[in-house]
Design a protein around this motif. Structure first.
Motif, PDB file in Angstrom:
ATOM      1  N   TRP B 269       0.819  -1.226   0.000  1.00  0.00           N
ATOM      2  CA  TRP B 269       0.000   0.000   0.000  1.00  0.00           C
ATOM      3  C   TRP B 269       0.844   1.265   0.000  1.00  0.00           C
ATOM      4  CZ3 TRP B 269       0.979   2.954   4.236  1.00  0.00           C
ATOM      5  CH2 TRP B 269       1.344   2.322   5.443  1.00  0.00           C
ATOM      6  N   GLY B 270       2.027   1.153   0.584  1.00  0.00           N
ATOM      7  CA  GLY B 270       2.885   2.334   0.636  1.00  0.00           C
ATOM      8  C   GLY B 270       3.352   2.787  -0.739  1.00  0.00           C
ATOM      9  N   ALA B 271       3.465   1.833  -1.646  1.00  0.00           N
ATOM     10  CA  ALA B 271       3.911   2.190  -3.002  1.00  0.00           C
ATOM     11  C   ALA B 271       2.905   3.140  -3.655  1.00  0.00           C
ATOM     12  CB  ALA B 271       4.093   0.926  -3.837  1.00  0.00           C
ATOM     13  N   GLU B 272       1.642   2.859  -3.447  1.00  0.00           N
ATOM     14  CA  GLU B 272       0.606   3.715  -4.037  1.00  0.00           C
ATOM     15  C   GLU B 272       0.652   5.105  -3.406  1.00  0.00           C
ATOM     16  OE1 GLU B 272      -1.384   2.932  -6.664  1.00  0.00           O
ATOM     17  OE2 GLU B 272      -1.798   5.078  -6.544  1.00  0.00           O
ATOM     18  N   ILE B 273       0.817   5.132  -2.083  1.00  0.00           N
ATOM     19  CA  ILE B 273       0.833   6.435  -1.404  1.00  0.00           C
ATOM     20  C   ILE B 273       2.076   7.227  -1.815  1.00  0.00           C
ATOM     21  CG2 ILE B 273       1.029   7.570   0.841  1.00  0.00           C
ATOM     22  CD1 ILE B 273      -0.823   5.392   1.956  1.00  0.00           C
ATOM     23  N   VAL B 274       3.217   6.559  -1.900  1.00  0.00           N
ATOM     24  CA  VAL B 274       4.438   7.250  -2.328  1.00  0.00           C
ATOM     25  C   VAL B 274       4.244   7.817  -3.738  1.00  0.00           C
ATOM     26  CG1 VAL B 274       6.840   6.875  -3.019  1.00  0.00           C
ATOM     27  CG2 VAL B 274       6.028   6.019  -0.805  1.00  0.00           C
ATOM     28  N   SER B 275       3.558   7.057  -4.576  1.00  0.00           N
ATOM     29  CA  SER B 275       3.342   7.552  -5.944  1.00  0.00           C
ATOM     30  C   SER B 275       2.422   8.770  -5.947  1.00  0.00           C
ATOM     31  CB  SER B 275       2.811   6.413  -6.822  1.00  0.00           C
ATOM     32  OG  SER B 275       1.564   6.704  -7.358  1.00  0.00           O
ATOM     33  N   ILE B 276       1.424   8.762  -5.068  1.00  0.00           N
ATOM     34  CA  ILE B 276       0.532   9.930  -4.978  1.00  0.00           C
ATOM     35  C   ILE B 276       1.320  11.147  -4.475  1.00  0.00           C
ATOM     36  CG2 ILE B 276      -1.448  10.907  -3.720  1.00  0.00           C
ATOM     37  CD1 ILE B 276      -2.623   8.006  -3.722  1.00  0.00           C
ATOM     38  N   PRO B 288      14.063  11.687  -0.670  1.00  0.00           N
ATOM     39  CA  PRO B 288      13.252  10.623  -1.272  1.00  0.00           C
ATOM     40  C   PRO B 288      12.370   9.936  -0.220  1.00  0.00           C
ATOM     41  CG  PRO B 288      15.561   9.977  -1.147  1.00  0.00           C
ATOM     42  CD  PRO B 288      15.497  11.401  -0.730  1.00  0.00           C
ATOM     43  N   PRO B 289      11.113   9.625  -0.589  1.00  0.00           N
ATOM     44  CA  PRO B 289      10.269   8.837   0.313  1.00  0.00           C
ATOM     45  C   PRO B 289      10.905   7.466   0.532  1.00  0.00           C
ATOM     46  CG  PRO B 289       8.968   9.769  -1.468  1.00  0.00           C
ATOM     47  CD  PRO B 289      10.408   9.975  -1.827  1.00  0.00           C
ATOM     48  N   VAL B 290      10.711   6.921   1.715  1.00  0.00           N
ATOM     49  CA  VAL B 290      11.320   5.639   2.075  1.00  0.00           C
ATOM     50  C   VAL B 290      10.235   4.662   2.493  1.00  0.00           C
ATOM     51  CG1 VAL B 290      12.871   4.452   3.664  1.00  0.00           C
ATOM     52  CG2 VAL B 290      13.459   6.753   2.820  1.00  0.00           C
ATOM     53  N   ARG B 291      10.260   3.476   1.878  1.00  0.00           N
ATOM     54  CA  ARG B 291       9.308   2.429   2.276  1.00  0.00           C
ATOM     55  C   ARG B 291      10.029   1.409   3.139  1.00  0.00           C
ATOM     56  NH1 ARG B 291       6.973  -0.488  -2.390  1.00  0.00           N
ATOM     57  NH2 ARG B 291       5.627  -1.350  -0.780  1.00  0.00           N
ATOM     58  N   ILE B 292       9.483   1.201   4.333  1.00  0.00           N
ATOM     59  CA  ILE B 292      10.012   0.188   5.253  1.00  0.00           C
ATOM     60  C   ILE B 292       8.991  -0.946   5.228  1.00  0.00           C
ATOM     61  CG2 ILE B 292      10.686  -0.299   7.627  1.00  0.00           C
ATOM     62  CD1 ILE B 292      10.987   2.878   7.870  1.00  0.00           C
ATOM     63  N   THR B 293       9.378  -2.083   4.658  1.00  0.00           N
ATOM     64  CA  THR B 293       8.402  -3.155   4.420  1.00  0.00           C
ATOM     65  C   THR B 293       8.970  -4.497   4.875  1.00  0.00           C
ATOM     66  OG1 THR B 293       9.192  -3.859   2.240  1.00  0.00           O
ATOM     67  CG2 THR B 293       7.734  -1.952   2.289  1.00  0.00           C
ATOM     68  N   THR B 294       8.098  -5.491   4.860  1.00  0.00           N
ATOM     69  CA  THR B 294       8.569  -6.863   4.927  1.00  0.00           C
ATOM     70  C   THR B 294       9.232  -7.159   3.589  1.00  0.00           C
ATOM     71  OG1 THR B 294       6.805  -7.487   6.444  1.00  0.00           O
ATOM     72  CG2 THR B 294       7.799  -9.261   5.170  1.00  0.00           C
ATOM     73  N   PRO B 295      10.390  -7.841   3.589  1.00  0.00           N
ATOM     74  CA  PRO B 295      11.025  -8.153   2.298  1.00  0.00           C
ATOM     75  C   PRO B 295      10.124  -9.031   1.429  1.00  0.00           C
ATOM     76  CG  PRO B 295      12.333  -8.978   4.161  1.00  0.00           C
ATOM     77  CD  PRO B 295      11.115  -8.385   4.735  1.00  0.00           C
TER      78      PRO B 295
END
Lengths: 346, 326
Positions: B269-276, B288-295
């Motif tokens: 879900w973070g990918a969509e928000i970062v794109s917005i 740059p926006p940073v996504r901290i996710t499960t690999p």
């Protein structure tokens, strides 16, 4: 094996005689419904050849008696759940031919204004609760509608139509068990037209009768009827509906029938053995029913009047559809959500 | 005010709605007499009886299909799918049936239902009972998707979901079930489509969901105390509708964006928000926006391994600190 099954069934249940349980008025209705379906489906095929029906379409030519027999036994509040081969069941509930052909032709006068297409005909005011194009999906959905009736004490029955191929998908078995355990007022109708798309159903099924031979697994009666005899279908429907309305649970009815055309418009049906189609055409449901009407003393003039009347309706619907504009593009973004729009963010 | 667990909040939220509206019914595996395998629905069967709270066979397609048929014809069902991983065996309803019938029928049909499900890792159940699959649902037009992080939000968002006229997928986090929180007395009704700023700050915005919210909050405290970095934490709560105004507003103030996602990396879900944010607030960003996710791997069962892959407080602190050069 599959065609043998068909011939075994055609010898079944032949009652007759004047003044029987069905009566003249209902027989004329049964005949008319079958002719409406035959003429509209034939027209859909012709319009496809003229490149006026777009996308795909799955016709019920040859299977008219199933749709007519069930629809004629239904009450206005009963609900139909159909498959992508759903034109017949939609027409049988009284949806105008123009609305159906308009949807097939993707015009603004279509039943869903072109947003659904041939495989998703839906008309809530007529009790047509949708045509579902994912095999088996609508059996559980019909269970849910029946659950609502049971919970609220409503007396309507949910009727779920599907093909022989559906009997081999998981949702069929989940729904049958669920409906039986919950004793739901739902009637499952298998139209066994002997072919799962392009493959004989007998080649891919462990039992001879793909629906009926599974009924015992769910504590249900084994019912196989002649699906080309509208009287037999009508009587079986009445029995199942009465059982459902009385709170005695679901029924599973296997109707032996045959589609005269291919699986979909893309299919010339060359996989069928020579002579099979001709043999089944001798048992054409409309031909059978014309003989039946004669047997019960209903005059040729009445039959001819229905034929002419239906042809006129289909002709007029065709012309109206040809003249209708394509859907207006302002409906593209409507009705994704209940507020009428498609907004997923603020 | 009373202290309540997230687990008990589920039952209270459902009970609140069932008491209010006789059309609300509830079905699922082991949900009635047994009170649910997570004991999140204890008491509902006794309170509302066998007609409204119903045990089903292990038939996820039948559960969701029946919920849909009931919803189309006048009920407001709540269906439980025990583990969100099981969505994969009934995904036809989630992806093809609930969200499309209204559109395909040109607005004729309705589908007001709630599917609630146990989502997320932390129970050492392995790769088929631990996933975070909220992103599977976020991508489907016609659905609404929420994931509460506190007991109060469970009740309020459950009420909003049940009263909503659209199909709502309600993700409960399994590892939050024992978590306690203060819950107001009386009826609680929240709104879908609203994020909540759960900590204000000036240096960076951290977006989190469900189990990641308490971790993000703890990380923010440590960043403040140990590194002097003042983070704003936003509990996204609702993926669809998405409260982009709250998110964009926060980024506009802090100029930095971090997402903390339990879902695996690709299409989270973070990918969509970062794109917005990149599209609409690019010039607000100082980095740059940073996504901290499960690999992007299946989840392992062993505790030592599972703990390594989920975003932890330490990883959030380290990543924010490194990115900000603090």
């Amino acid at each position: 094996m599959a065609s043998k099954a068909g011939h075994a069934a055609v010898s079944m249940d032949r009652r007759g005689g004047i003044n029987d349980d069905i009566g003249e008025e209902k027989r004329l209705e049964l005949y008319r419904l079958q002719v409406v379906i035959r003429e509209a489906e034939q027209r859909a095929f012709d319009l496809f050849l003229q490149n006026l029906v777009k996308g795909t379409s799955h016709l019920s030519l040859g299977q008219e008696a199933v749709a007519a027999g069930f629809a004629a036994a239904m009450q206005p509040k009963d609900l139909s759940f159909c498959t992508y081969r759903g034109h017949a069941h939609t027409l049988a509930r009284g949806v105008p031919v123009e609305a159906v052909l308009g949807e097939l032709m993707q015009r603004d006068n279509g039943l869903m204004r072109g947003k659904g297409g041939s495989m998703h005909l839906t008309s809530e005011p007529h009790g047509v609760m949708g045509s579902y194009a994912i095999i088996g999906a609508h059996l559980p959905i019909a269970c849910g509608a029946a659950w609502r009736a049971q919970y609220k004490g409503d007396k309507d029955v949910s009727v779920c139509f599907f093909g022989d191929g559906t009997t081999n998908i998981g949702a069929f078995h989940e729904a049958l068990n669920f409906a039986a355990v919950w004793k739901l007022p739902v009637v499952f109708v298998c139209e066994n037209n002997l072919y799962m798309e392009y493959t004989p159903i007998g080649d891919v099924t462990a039992v001879q009768h793909p629906a009926a031979d599974r009924a015992a697994s769910y504590g249900l009666e084994r019912i196989v009827i002649d699906g080309n005899d509208a009287d037999a279908v009508y009587r079986a429907a009445q029995t199942a509906f009465a059982k459902a309305r009385a709170g005695h649970g679901p029924s599973l009815i296997e109707c032996m029938t045959y589609r005269h055309s291919g699986h979909s418009r893309a299919d010339p049906a060359k996989y069928r053995p020579e002579g099979e189609l001709e043999k089944w055409k001798e048992r054409d449901p409309i031909k059978i029913y014309r003989e039946r009407l004669k047997q019960f003393g209903i005059g040729d003039d009445q039959v001819a009047k229905i034929d002419a009347d239906v042809r006129r309706i289909v002709d007029e619907a065709t012309e109206a559809c040809k003249a209708a504009p394509p859907p207006s593009t302002d409906i593209l973004f409507t009705d994704v959500y209940a507020d009428g729009g498609w907004a997923w963010r603020n | 005010m009373a202290e309540l667990t997230y687990r008990d909040a589920v039952a209270r939220g459902i009970a609140q709605e069932m008491a209010r509206d006789p059309d609300v019914v509830f079905l699922g595996e082991d949900v009635a007499k047994a009170g649910g395998v997570f004991k999140a629905t204890v008491g509902l069967y006794d309170q509302f009886g066998p007609l409204r709270v119903r045990d089903t066979p292990i038939s996820e397609q039948a559960i969701l299909g029946a919920a849909m048929g009931a919803a189309m014809t006048g009920l407001k069902p709540i269906a439980e799918i025990m583990f969100s991983d099981f969505f994969a065996v009934c995904f036809d309803y989630i992806a093809n049936e609930f969200p499309k019938s209204r559109y395909m029928s040109n607005g004729q049909t309705k589908c007001p239902l709630v599917v609630r499900t146990g989502n997320g890792a932390g129970s050492r159940f392995g790769a088929q009972h631990s996933q975070s699959v909220e992103n599977w649902c976020m991508m489907i037009p016609g659905l609404k998707v929420v994931a509460p992080s506190t007991p109060t939000d469970v009740i309020g968002l459950m009420a909003a979901a049940v009263r909503d006229p659209d199909p709502v997928i309600f993700f409960e986090h399994k590892s939050l079930y024992p978590m306690k929180g203060e819950v107001p007395d009386g009826e609680i009704v929240d709104a879908l489509g609203t994020a909540r700023t759960v900590r204000t700050g000036t240096d960076a915005t951290i977006l989190a969901l469900a189990l990641m919210v308490p971790r993000a909050l703890e990380a923010a405290e440590r960043l403040k105390v140990e590194h002097g970095v003042d983070c704003e934490v936003v509990d996204v709560r609702s993926l669809v509708p998405l409260d982009t105004q709250t998110i964009l507003g926060s980024v506009g103030r802090t100029h930095r964006l971090f997402t903390v996602e339990e879902n695996p990396r690709l299409c989270g879900w973070g990918a969509e928000i970062v794109s917005i944010v990149a599209d609409e607030a690019f010039y607000d960003l100082d980095g740059p926006p940073v996504r901290i996710t499960t690999p992007h791997i299946p989840l392992p069962a062993a505790d030592i391994l599972e703990d390594m892959v989920l975003p932890t407080v330490e990883r959030i602190v380290e990543r924010v600190q490194r990115s900000l050069g603090a």
